[in-house]
Design an enzyme around this catalytic site. Sequence first.
Site: not given
Length: 326
Positions: A67-69, A71-72, A134, A156, A289
């Site tokens: 959850k730190s980016g 996918t992007w 990860h 993040r 988001k």
Amino acid sequence: MASTEGLQAYEEEKLLLPLPKEKGWASRHLYLFQHFWCPSTHIEGVNNFQKHFQAKDSDAIVASFPKSGTTWLKALTFSIVNRKRFSSFDNHPLLTSNSHELVPFLDFIFHGDNIQHKLSYLCNMTEPRVFGTHIPFPSLSNSIKESNCKIVYICRNPFDTFVSSWTFFNKIKSDSLSEVTIEEALEKYCKGIIGFGPTWEHMLGYWKESIATPNKVLFLKYEELKEDVNFYVKRVAEFLDCPFTEGEESDGVIENIIKLCSFEKMKNLEVNKSGTVGRNVEKKYLFRKGEIGDWINYFSPAMIEKLSKTMEEKLSGSGLSFKTCL
């Protein structure tokens, strides 16, 4: 003679039995495996990956804390290294496949038996191969550390990472598990009890390695990437030894990659609105988001103080810091 499945279960049981364990966020248990909290469903894959993965010098590894980016950065990295192969942005693989399908997690690849089949799949992948992980730096396979392959790491602000993790894991949790309250989750988070945590050790492992071997590990912050994505897309390309030419820059290739991989673009693609990826995670849950500072809508003053003190204690003296704007 025991079946393959029975033997595998026995080996897993032997591996897990001596390990400290805690209640997981989305899975039943987290085990303290090689000094990090690993979901029980991932340990076999991590173990097989460490034993069998052979890195190639041309490999690119996208590493991150969940959850730190991720996918992007996977989408950006895949697009950067494959821009000659997929030069049309109207017919690009990212329009029909999620970035986690194009850039597979190494421990997912090695989950289950039939190792020879997995090794054959890896050998036949088009180069340069791009993988995700990860897994903390100390637990990466020796072949990654000893080869000339490169690692792009993204972290993040822990405040936003926490909120993103809490909302995500409550969505994908097993039906047999109750929702984790935000207070209970923060207590675990500050103690480091989260999949692939502690967060601090995870970040610091890659941070220190990026300082020691800057040609091996590129350390990025999600917030800085969002603030100047053009600069960092060029930086990633240079780091991976495939810099953009002047012609590519004048032709708008960088801008096209940024647009293709943008949060809004990926979230609104049909391929990311339905179906699952990885361990049956619904793709729609990968895009919430993507904002900076949304944590302020979830934290009480006491929670802010608790996490701020933890960050100060864990990151003190490392040179790694995050802005916390109130």
